[in-house]
Design an enzyme around this catalytic site. Sequence first.
Site, PDB file in Angstrom:
ATOM      1  N   CYS A  86      47.791 -20.534  -4.880  1.00  0.00           N
ATOM      2  CA  CYS A  86      46.345 -20.476  -5.350  1.00  0.00           C
ATOM      3  C   CYS A  86      46.585 -21.131  -6.396  1.00  0.00           C
ATOM      4  O   CYS A  86      46.544 -23.048  -5.534  1.00  0.00           O
ATOM      5  CB  CYS A  86      46.066 -18.327  -6.357  1.00  0.00           C
ATOM      6  SG  CYS A  86      44.654 -18.930  -6.994  1.00  0.00           S
ATOM      7  N   HIS A 194      47.335 -13.768  -2.971  1.00  0.00           N
ATOM      8  CA  HIS A 194      49.080 -14.146  -4.472  1.00  0.00           C
ATOM      9  C   HIS A 194      49.786 -12.547  -3.460  1.00  0.00           C
ATOM     10  O   HIS A 194      49.935 -11.237  -3.770  1.00  0.00           O
ATOM     11  CB  HIS A 194      48.087 -13.626  -5.425  1.00  0.00           C
ATOM     12  CG  HIS A 194      47.429 -14.692  -6.117  1.00  0.00           C
ATOM     13  ND1 HIS A 194      48.149 -15.176  -6.853  1.00  0.00           N
ATOM     14  CD2 HIS A 194      46.260 -14.121  -6.160  1.00  0.00           C
ATOM     15  CE1 HIS A 194      47.564 -15.959  -7.649  1.00  0.00           C
ATOM     16  NE2 HIS A 194      46.028 -15.333  -7.352  1.00  0.00           N
ATOM     17  N   GLU A 196      52.942 -12.282  -4.494  1.00  0.00           N
ATOM     18  CA  GLU A 196      53.763 -11.930  -5.977  1.00  0.00           C
ATOM     19  C   GLU A 196      53.076 -10.737  -6.554  1.00  0.00           C
ATOM     20  O   GLU A 196      53.190 -10.189  -7.151  1.00  0.00           O
ATOM     21  CB  GLU A 196      53.903 -13.042  -6.817  1.00  0.00           C
ATOM     22  CG  GLU A 196      53.098 -13.041  -7.317  1.00  0.00           C
ATOM     23  CD  GLU A 196      51.182 -14.016  -6.503  1.00  0.00           C
ATOM     24  OE1 GLU A 196      50.987 -14.809  -7.968  1.00  0.00           O
ATOM     25  OE2 GLU A 196      52.020 -14.427  -5.973  1.00  0.00           O
TER      26      GLU A 196
END
Length: 227
Positions: A86, A194, A196
């Site tokens: 991002c 994302h 994560e």
Amino acid sequence: MKFAVIVFPGSNCDRDMYFAVKDQLGAEADLVWYKEANLANYDGILLPGGFSYGDYLRSGAIASTSDVIAQIREAAEAGKPVLGVCNGFQILLEMGLLPGAMLPNEKLKFMCHFETLTVENADTMFTRHYEEKEKIQIPIAHGDGNYFCDEETLQKLQNNKQIVFTYDQNPNGSVGDIAGITNEQGNVLGMMPHPERAVEALLGHDDGLRLFESILTHWREHHAINA
């Protein structure tokens, strides 16, 4: 393997990234404040999402001029894995480690939801635990995620298989449905979704964990097998 999670003023996904590699992957990781960074002893560099410097000027532009950038560039040139997610992707674009630029989303709205991605290249240090053309679920959370490059650059990305992830239903207007790209050497990955935030079922999906597992597997094969 030891990761550095770089923290800038305005980073807000650094703890998510730390949790992914420390708790879920089981690797060593440190949160590294950008002004105090010494990256010499780290094996991988992670640039998390957020709004570095409030996204003033352009997203990632001010962070790309900070002192730590020279060390990140050195790590990339040494072949170490560098992942920008991002805002981290935006920083990699602004510092020139990856080609192209990021524009506001086509509909000029902030978007935050899961997206279906296609793994376009499973033969990278970031994607070896995926299958080619596999569909995965990874969340997005951005307002400036509309990836842009000219036709010549797009053709080059396609020819070199640098396009790693694409959107199945392009949410932001990105050229070529691009969600993530690597550099020519394949050790720098920038992606807007994302991974994560998708490392365990409790979070909705765990498809993102295999990206971090891929990095760790690659590193172990090229270093100590008991690392």
